[in-house]
Write an enzyme that holds these catalytic residues in place. Sequence first.
Site, short mmCIF file in Angstrom:
data_model
loop_
_atom_site.label_atom_id
_atom_site.label_comp_id
_atom_site.label_asym_id
_atom_site.label_seq_id
_atom_site.Cartn_x
_atom_site.Cartn_y
_atom_site.Cartn_z
N ASP A 114 0.84 -1.19 0.00
CA ASP A 114 0.00 0.00 0.00
C ASP A 114 0.88 1.25 0.00
OD1 ASP A 114 -3.01 0.89 0.45
OD2 ASP A 114 -1.83 2.06 1.89
N TRP A 115 0.58 2.24 0.87
CA TRP A 115 1.39 3.46 0.92
C TRP A 115 2.83 3.18 1.30
CZ3 TRP A 115 1.89 8.38 -0.35
CH2 TRP A 115 0.78 9.08 -0.82
N TRP B 87 -12.56 3.53 -2.70
CA TRP B 87 -11.98 3.63 -1.35
C TRP B 87 -11.81 5.09 -0.95
CZ3 TRP B 87 -10.45 2.36 3.30
CH2 TRP B 87 -9.32 2.96 3.87
N ASP C 34 -7.99 -8.34 -3.53
CA ASP C 34 -7.88 -6.90 -3.33
C ASP C 34 -8.48 -6.13 -4.51
OD1 ASP C 34 -7.19 -4.33 -2.69
OD2 ASP C 34 -5.03 -4.62 -2.91
N HIS D 108 -6.34 -7.07 0.42
CA HIS D 108 -5.42 -5.94 0.34
C HIS D 108 -4.29 -6.05 1.35
CE1 HIS D 108 -4.15 -1.84 -0.42
NE2 HIS D 108 -4.26 -1.55 0.87
#
Length: 468
Positions: free
Chosen positions: A290-291, A331, A417, A446
């Site tokens: 992710d980030w 999201w 995801d 995810h």
Amino acid sequence: MSVAPFTLSDEAAMDLALAQARRAQDAGEVPVGAVVVHQGRVVGVGHNSPIHDRDPSAHAEIIALRQAAQALGNYRLEDCTLYVTLEPCAMCCGAIAHARLSRLVFGAFEPKTGAVQSITRLFDLPGMHAPDIVGGVQAQACGQLLQSFFRDKRLNTPTHALLVPLRDDAVRTPESCFSDLPDFPWSPTYVSDLPALNGLRMHCLDLGPKNAACTWLCLHGNPAWGYLYRKMMPVFLAAGHRVVVPDMPGFGRSDKPKKAGQHQFAWHRQVLLDLIHHLDLQHMVLVVQDWGGILGLTLPMAEPWRYQGLLAMNTTLATGRQTLSPGFLAWRQMCNDKPLFDVGRLMARGNPHLSASECAAYQAPFPDAGHRAALRAFPNLVPARPDDAGAELSRQAEVFWREHWSGRSLLVVGEQDPVLGVPVMQSLQQCIRHAPPLWHLPQAGHFVQEHGQAIAQRAVVHFSTQEP
């Protein structure tokens, strides 16, 4: 028939004091330990705890003397020996004199504050009760413990929580919110002197040997924190490796700026670069999701020699040229429409195998709206256009990974995801030089790390060679 009293040698008693000193070290205190022995029996123990107890008098000697006085029912300890790993200071020498101790045995000499022989000789003052004194017992072991402690403080400086004031423009999640975290036994450690932090306190676990052949730098995404890596960390540590798991500002145990506008791509990236320099991380496998990847994939091009591998899970290079996935757009819209969404409930929906206490652990850093500025900011920080903040850095990183990356890579995708799933990871895989085929996890969503034990086990084997 009379029985000879039990005797305890000075070396053996100092071993007990050293064990107390290590307890202080484990608690983030200066490693000094003490024991009081009466007729061969230990009647008092203590280790430095002024930070924990918020008590300037909580030196190892004082605590041990208090215990001994309680055990013997007398504040006079005339037939007792105090063993302490470091030459006592003036305060402790005064307490020793008042206790009428028979003997004082210490380990390392203290050239800065030692009041027995080094700086002054308090026991030589007129009218001062003076015990029999033996200095230098196991001085090398006692001194090395102190030296290693302060060396690590200089190199790694995990600043103790109680010593760092909170900035006016930030909030700090109460430590009580993190009590009884399931499967997360590690005590918190902090850094606060990174230039980019500007006085904020950042939580960062730094576990395992500092000179390990491999260091795993594990970067979380939004809205997670370091707890996400709890299933992978034990595998890395069991292999004898070093594991570094920071909580980005705004997440986990780290300080949380109050305003969403304080969270910027370049700032968070610089915090990570400062942390890498601060800990002098080398032989790294960059572990991202992710980030953690949106930021983390821009790091190695700054100093490629620090990195030997990449483990990427459900993440992307946000160059601003690609169309954001429908799942991500949904999201982001949800975050904007429902800024107080329950993080634990979100985790439960994507990971139905999680227990209620595990879900609560993900919600723990965000007890109210004031602690959620990062959760509001991050969905809107993903570069969507070429001129968005961070997009140019991501394009430079894309060139690095495609043309200059020489380490090994392992790319894992959770097929369930809808945000950064198979199509996104396929695009990332095409950008990375010598990248192997994606490893698909059909059951994972995810937050791939929730299936992390098997991933970590495979990764340890995968990165055991240096071939690309």
